[in-house]
Every structure is written in C-alpha cells, then in structure tokens.
Design an enzyme around this catalytic site. Structure first.
Site, PDB file in Angstrom:
ATOM      1  N   VAL A 196       0.835  -1.164   0.196  1.00 12.87           N
ATOM      2  CA  VAL A 196      -0.068   0.023  -0.145  1.00 12.87           C
ATOM      3  C   VAL A 196       0.912   1.335  -0.044  1.00 12.87           C
ATOM      4  O   VAL A 196       1.824   1.195   0.843  1.00 12.87           O
ATOM      5  CB  VAL A 196      -0.764  -0.005   1.078  1.00 12.87           C
ATOM      6  CG1 VAL A 196      -1.780   1.434   1.417  1.00 12.87           C
ATOM      7  CG2 VAL A 196      -1.712  -1.190   1.405  1.00 12.87           C
ATOM      8  N   CYS A 197       0.786   1.986  -0.910  1.00 12.08           N
ATOM      9  CA  CYS A 197       1.804   3.237  -1.124  1.00 12.08           C
ATOM     10  C   CYS A 197       0.964   4.364  -0.681  1.00 12.08           C
ATOM     11  O   CYS A 197       0.128   4.889  -1.287  1.00 12.08           O
ATOM     12  CB  CYS A 197       1.920   3.574  -2.512  1.00 12.08           C
ATOM     13  SG  CYS A 197       3.077   2.311  -3.416  1.00 12.08           S
TER      14      CYS A 197
END
Length: 484
Positions: free
Chosen positions: A92-93
């Site tokens: 998850v950026c």
C-alpha cells in the site's frame, strides 16, 4: 513489546470501538495486539462501491515512533492490482506509511494512528482512482481512460471482493473459469454457474461450527481454502487464513445484495460479456488488473450466495433443537436474556416493543415494533424475526422484517442495516432496529442506505420526499393486515 506501545494500541482500539464506523471494521486478538486485521467497505458512488477489502496491520515495537506495516489482502492471490496505490503484491503506497514520497506534512508522525491510516487507505478508493497514479493526476480523458479503468474495477470489486470472498466462506464451488485472468480468453462463455446451495461441498455440518474454528474446512497459509473431496474443479478464493470477518461479510452481503445486483444490471447494459478489460499505461507485468467482463455469471453467483446464506439461517433453526437438547450454555444465556428483556419492556410500559419466542425456542425470537404516533409509521405494527446461532455473539443474529417495511435503512426483502457496540446484549440489537422505525430522520450516511429507491426519494426533491412519506405510510397501513 513495551507497556507504552500496548497502552497506545489499547487506547486506539477502544476509541475505535466506541465510535463504530459503518465502513471500517477491526479484528484483533488481545494476546497479539501488535497484529490487527481491518476490513474496509468501498465508498458508495465509486468503482469500489461497498466491496469488502481486507488489510493487515503489523505494528513495530517502537510504535508510534514508526508506522505499522500495512498489507492489502484482497488481491486475488497477488493477481490483481485494485488501485495505482494498492499493488497486487499487497503493498500500500501512502506517504504516512513511508511507502511513498510526500511533503513534510504528509509524512508519518506519532499523531497518526489506526483510524487515520485506514481513512487514508479508504480515500484511495475514490471516484477516479486512475488519477492516483503520478503523472496522471490531471488526466482529463474520461471516455478512453478514466471510465474504462473504473469499469473494470466495478466488475472485479464484485467478482473478487464479494463473490470469490463469500463463496470461500460458504464453501460454494468455484469452477476454473471463475479465475477471470488472461486464460479467460480461452474459457467457455457458456460454462455453468456455481452449484446451487443444496449441493455445496460444505454441507450442513459446516454450519455447526463458525468458519475459522479447528473443525472448519482447512485453509492453507497462502489463503486458499482446501478443495473438498470428490470435487475435481479448481478453486479460487480470497479467504484469509483466520476468516475473522466471515460472519460480518455475510451480514453486509445480505444488506447490500440489491445494490450489487443493480450494479451488475447497470454495467451489463454498457459492456458486453467477453469484452477484454482496458489496460492502463501504468499497469505492467503481474501488477495489473486484467480479464474479461462476465456480468451474466456474476448475477448468477450473487443469487446463489444469497440463497446459500438464507439456507444457512434455516439450518440454524433446525440445529437449534440439538443445542437446546444438549443444554448448551448459549441456550440458557438466550433464555435468560429473553426473560429479562420481556420484563424490561413490561416494567417500562413503553408500548413500543413486544418480544416473544417462537415455539418456546430461545434461538428464535420475534418482536413487534409499534409505529411512533404522528410519524410516517403511526398505526403500524412491524414484526421482526431474530435467529441466533449457538456461537452468539461471535456470530450475530440473522434479522429480518416479517411485515412490509419501506425504509432507507431496510432492504426491500426486509434486512435492516444496523450496528451495535455490545454484540452480546440482545436488547441493544432490538433497540437499534427499533430506532430505525422510531427515529425522526434516517442517517444521511450513504453506506447505510440499503433501499436505493427509498434513499433517492428521501434525499431528493421536496416532491420526492413527499412520495417517500406516502410510501412509508402505506407500508404502515399494510403491516396491520399481517396480524389479523
């Protein structure tokens, strides 16, 4: 793990529990508070509309100095990238997680916590996720890029986060063509839909024990449910090893079923089955979302899931005789709660609620709500059934209106949308459902609107609001006929 970290996480979880969100749900084990599971339902009016997306949060020993490691679990077993910022690998950026660059004010700080992290993830599920990709944030090409990207997310949200997920929890067969990957191009479009409920491999025995217990179907560490014996098809699920959200997922599915089917109906009118997905320029290798549209199949799968959950509820009623005969702890608990609740309403003489047991069975209750005077439901008598499992409160009761109910928070089939803080207290369930009928103004939160037509009228123009009121009054009038 230091006491300071434990106290910090305990406080955050307590606050989250006291202020339950209708779209963010948490599960954890008190013996391992450093590892938390979260489920986020996709925001309405986005391509992720009411999908069920799971994440794991692993907290470091120096939390909150450093952020937790967050992993997306709803990835079609690392095949599907649901968002430019949510990779097929589960990464998850987000700048606050230190997994993406950002300005100084966007970086992690000890002021952040579980809620802010999950809200940030939920914000990625926007109405135009294509613009989350750097360099495409100002993209204007709605017709050729943004909408085609949205369209495939809508399809895969229902296929992966709903159908695959619930079929895994329920033990419904998933033939190989359900994978919907690149191999779909060679799959037969005339393949049969999933098996009906009466031939699912799980069988009635699976209902006696909640999913995730030692006696339930085996689940491998990779998240793939073990294939039942004598079944030769290939299976694909998004079920995580512990299945913490299994019961909640079933409840939400029944509440949102009509919305899912409406999405299928609407989208199938705009794209033909067998059409390949659009591939965005930033999708490559194994980090993309590819496949073909199969809405006809999705409609059938959704219906089979609904039928299976309804059958499961009926099986609870049948199995309750065994629980009563064995004098189970929950049998006594529910019988005691019934007596206390009946006495409570008698002593308070509110005239608003009456409770009864069906055939003197503590696992099957009915209660009647009387419409509030001078309201849309004035004169109405609304009967509701509650069916309990022997594992209550770990498994929430199955609740359904037996009389007509026209309400923004009640599905056309009679499933009420409600949440309670004290799951173990049956009276809190009754009061939460009663409040739906007795409240003056329904919640404007769109994630709680499970009757789309009613919501459109209620929150529309003045004329539409008047039509909503008329429909509610007609509903109250018809309800009395069921008691004659």
């Amino acid at each position: 793990m230091s006491n300071a970290v434990t106290l910090r996480l305990t406080k955050e979880l307590s606050e989250a529990t006291k202020n339950p969100d209708h779209q963010i749900f948490l599960k954890w084990d008190d013996s391992d508070i450093m590892n938390i599971k979260a489920m986020i339902t996709g925001p309405p009016d986005t391509p992720y509309c009411l999908g069920q997306f799971e994440f794991s949060l692993q907290f470091p020993k120096d939390y909150p100095t450093n952020p937790p490691k967050v992993l997306a679990l709803t990835t079609n077993m690392a095949r599907t990238r649901f968002n430019p910022n949510i990779y097929a690998s589960g990464k998850v950026c987000l700048s606050i997680l230190g997994t993406w660059r950002g300005t100084a004010g966007e970086q992690w700080s000890s002021a952040h916590g579980i809620t802010s992290i999950l809200l940030s993830i939920q914000s990625l599920m926007s109405d135009k996720p294509y613009r989350n990709e750097p360099g495409h944030d100002l993209e204007k090409d709605e017709i050729n890029k943004i909408e085609p990207y949205n369209r495939k997310i809508r399809h895969e949200t229902i296929r992966i986060s709903i159908c695959d997920r619930l079929e895994g929890f329920l033990g419904i067969n998933q033939p190989s063509f359900m994978f919907n990957g690149s191999s779909d191009a060679t799959s037969s479009s005339s393949s049969s839909p999933p098996s009906p409920p009466n031939v699912t491999p799980a069988g009635n025995n699976a209902l006696a024990t909640p999913v995730g217990t030692p006696n339930s179907s085996a689940v491998f560490a990779s998240g793939v449910q073990a294939k039942p014996p004598l079944v030769e098809s290939i299976y694909s699920t998004c079920v995580t090893p512990s299945d913490e959200f299994s019961d909640l997922s079933k409840y939400l599915f029944m509440a949102y079923y009509d919305i899912y089917q409406n999405t299928v109906k609407t989208e199938s009118a705009t794209v033909s089955d067998g059409t390949p997905f659009y591939v965005a320029p930033f999708e490559f290798g194994g980090n993309k979302m590819e496949g073909t549209y199969r809405y006809a199949t999705l409609a059938k799968r959704l219906e089979v899931i609904r039928q299976t959950i309804e059958k499961e509820t009926q099986d609870w009623i049948k199995m309750s005789q065994q629980w009563i005969a064995s004098s189970s702890r929950m049998s006594s608990n529910l019988a005691r709660q019934f007596e206390q609740i009946r006495e409570y309403y008698r002593e308070n003489d509110t005239g608003g609620v009456e409770v009864q047991l069906v055939d003197n069975n503590p696992f099957v209750w009915t209660f009647t709500i009387f419409g509030k005077p001078m309201s849309n439901y004035d004169g109405g008598m609304f009967k509701i059934q509650m069916v309990f499992h022997d594992s209550f409160p770990d498994m929430r009761p199955r609740v359904k209106f037996c009389t007509p109910m026209y309400h923004v928070h009640v599905t056309p089939e009679g499933i009420p949308f409600y949440m309670v803080e004290k799951q173990e207290d049956v009276r809190t369930h009754i009061e939460a459902i009663s409040n739906l009928v007795l409240e003056d103004e329904p919640s404007p939160n769109p994630s709680t609107h499970v009757n789309a037509q009613a919501a459109k009228l209620l929150f529309g123009t003045k004329d539409q609001r008047r039509e909503y009121n008329r429909n509610a009054r007609r509903c109250a009038s018809r309800s009395v006929d069921y008691f004659e």
